[in-house]
Design a protein around this motif. Structure first.
Motif, PDB file in Angstrom:
ATOM      1  N   LEU A 100       0.819  -1.259   0.146  1.00 48.66           N
ATOM      2  CA  LEU A 100      -0.112  -0.070  -0.155  1.00 48.66           C
ATOM      3  C   LEU A 100       1.069   1.369   0.019  1.00 48.66           C
ATOM      4  CD1 LEU A 100      -2.851   0.328   0.141  1.00 48.66           C
ATOM      5  CD2 LEU A 100      -3.128   0.513   2.381  1.00 48.66           C
TER       6      LEU A 100
ATOM      7  N   LYS B  65       3.707   2.010 -12.207  1.00 50.63           N
ATOM      8  CA  LYS B  65       2.656   0.653 -12.005  1.00 50.63           C
ATOM      9  C   LYS B  65       2.109   0.304 -13.456  1.00 50.63           C
ATOM     10  CE  LYS B  65       0.185   2.700  -8.965  1.00 50.63           C
ATOM     11  NZ  LYS B  65      -0.994   3.079  -8.039  1.00 50.63           N
TER      12      LYS B  65
ATOM     13  N   LEU C 250       0.455   8.860  -5.991  1.00 47.02           N
ATOM     14  CA  LEU C 250       1.121   8.847  -4.715  1.00 47.02           C
ATOM     15  C   LEU C 250       2.607   8.818  -5.109  1.00 47.02           C
ATOM     16  CD1 LEU C 250       1.205   7.806  -1.652  1.00 47.02           C
ATOM     17  CD2 LEU C 250       1.641   5.365  -2.561  1.00 47.02           C
TER      18      LEU C 250
ATOM     19  N   ILE D 128      10.121   2.595  -7.814  1.00 43.93           N
ATOM     20  CA  ILE D 128       9.074   3.267  -7.158  1.00 43.93           C
ATOM     21  C   ILE D 128      10.147   3.871  -5.890  1.00 43.93           C
ATOM     22  CG2 ILE D 128       7.455   3.477  -5.346  1.00 43.93           C
ATOM     23  CD1 ILE D 128       5.964   1.498  -7.366  1.00 43.93           C
TER      24      ILE D 128
ATOM     25  N   TYR E 123       2.445   1.296  -3.786  1.00 39.63           N
ATOM     26  CA  TYR E 123       1.393   1.218  -4.871  1.00 39.63           C
ATOM     27  C   TYR E 123       0.141   2.200  -4.684  1.00 39.63           C
ATOM     28  CZ  TYR E 123       3.790  -2.998  -6.632  1.00 39.63           C
ATOM     29  OH  TYR E 123       4.643  -3.773  -6.933  1.00 39.63           O
ATOM     30  N   GLY E 124      -0.043   2.560  -3.302  1.00 45.35           N
ATOM     31  CA  GLY E 124      -1.321   3.396  -3.153  1.00 45.35           C
ATOM     32  C   GLY E 124      -2.517   2.568  -3.272  1.00 45.35           C
ATOM     33  N   TYR E 125      -3.689   3.272  -3.713  1.00 52.34           N
ATOM     34  CA  TYR E 125      -4.820   2.731  -3.679  1.00 52.34           C
ATOM     35  C   TYR E 125      -5.329   2.428  -5.479  1.00 52.34           C
ATOM     36  CZ  TYR E 125      -5.426   3.787   0.900  1.00 52.34           C
ATOM     37  OH  TYR E 125      -4.935   4.078   2.462  1.00 52.34           O
TER      38      TYR E 125
ATOM     39  N   ARG F 143       5.314  11.642  -3.385  1.00 52.11           N
ATOM     40  CA  ARG F 143       6.524  10.846  -2.717  1.00 52.11           C
ATOM     41  C   ARG F 143       7.879  11.650  -3.262  1.00 52.11           C
ATOM     42  NH1 ARG F 143       6.180   5.846  -4.207  1.00 52.11           N
ATOM     43  NH2 ARG F 143       4.816   5.441  -2.522  1.00 52.11           N
TER      44      ARG F 143
END
Lengths: 231, 231
Positions: free
Chosen positions: A53, B61, B127, B95, A56-58, B131
């Motif tokens: 999480l 992603k 995200l 990431i 990658y987040g949601y 970041r």
């Protein structure tokens, strides 16, 4: 106290979402049934999702990557290629899934838009949420759309200051006690919980105890009356 | 004409990004070298990325998912599990990659923030971009951050109206002719192109021909003077 601004969560508040995740998850459990029992697969997927999480987040893309990673772990690093291909396909199908608004949403959001400034406040993949909003046909009713990586007190402070007249005169409405209700109350807003029939484990939290600005409703159709009573 | 607002692109304008994608891509080509020659793998990956852009949008992603899909296609649907695991790991490492600001960025952005309203305008994973901004140490210098799914004329109209005094009094600065320069000029803003040494194929476009509001600079360090000349 006037309520000038209504913040609305999207997934499982305006349209079905968790159902689609659960259907995909059922397909995933089935795919791995030769390698692990259902409970093991379910627990491992939840663990991998929690671990990822932060990275990658949601959203669907992170969920897809977590499913592939879980398959690898459950197959001692040797997940069969057809399993991986199936997971990729399942992820793409989730993204392409038609948007189905929940009962009462279309009429109620249209009615709310006549009296209040509506702001969509949601987590998830940027492009995916924008696409769902467009497909829902509700896009024109919102004065603003905020797709955020986290919903905490600061998020509601900032969003209601930017798009409304401050949290004090706003209500946040959603299905997640943890993300929609509690931090909005902390920010000084009103908050209405409209439970969805299933909740992602990561979004569970206890209801606030007798908070004057908190309400719970069975359906969004009851929201305009709830707001009117507070005016 | 005063320039009140400076829009800054993030990836390859403020910090290295494409380099990290290219390094990962090199690792991917190497990983598949037993299955296809470099040119074939490269071409297929570009094709899969283009096909998926509509579904996945921009970011790591989606790139990771596209690499897995490409591996499957090049191995007739039977990509070996170690290849898939390596791709997942490569995505996670991207990431987690440290943010390295480009030469001159730290000083120049600080100097610009004293005279102008700075707005970060970028595509990519929500995200992930938040970041990177936090890790860059530049976060406090920006009045607003807009992470968008597409950069077109409407994006700049909207963002400069919301966070500034309109596109007319704003300049957009970035390394992409297609995303940063051309649509900002269309919106009526100034636009400055600062090329990065490599450009993603999907971001290539021709320079505008003798546009009065367009400039190109070798380095961001020259930006404050460029803006001052227009005041």
């Amino acid at each position: 106290m006037p309520i000038t601004t209504v913040g609305l969560d999207a997934d499982d508040t305006l349209w079905h979402n968790e159902t689609i995740f659960r259907l995909t998850q059922a397909r995933f459990l089935d795919l791995l049934s030769a390698h692990a029992d259902t409970a093991t697969t379910e627990a491992r997927l939840a663990e991998v999702e929690r671990r990822n999480l932060r990275l990658y987040g949601y959203g669907i893309k992170g969920f897809t990557l977590s499913m592939i990673e879980t398959a690898m772990e459950l197959c001692d690093g040797e997940a069969p290629a057809p399993v991986v291909r199936e997971i990729l396909a399942a992820g793409r199908e989730m993204i392409a899934h038609p948007v189905e608004t929940l009962p009462g949403v279309d009429e109620t959001v249209a009615a709310l838009a006549e009296r209040h400034r509506l702001v969509l406040i949601t987590k998830g993949d940027l492009l995916d949420q924008e696409r769902k909003l467009a497909a829902s046909g509700l896009g024109e009713l919102f004065a603003a759309v905020e797709i955020v990586s986290e919903k905490d007190r600061g998020t509601y402070d900032r969003v209601f200051a930017r798009h409304g007249t401050g949290a004090d005169e706003a209500v946040m409405v959603g299905n997640s006690m943890k993300s929609d209700v509690l931090p909005a109350l902390e920010a000084g807003a009103f908050a209405v919980h409209i439970p969805y029939h299933i909740t992602w484990a990561h979004e569970l939290a206890d209801a606030p105890d007798g908070h004057a600005r908190y309400g719970t409703l069975d359906t969004i159709a009851a929201l305009p009356a709830w707001i009117a009573e507070r005016a």
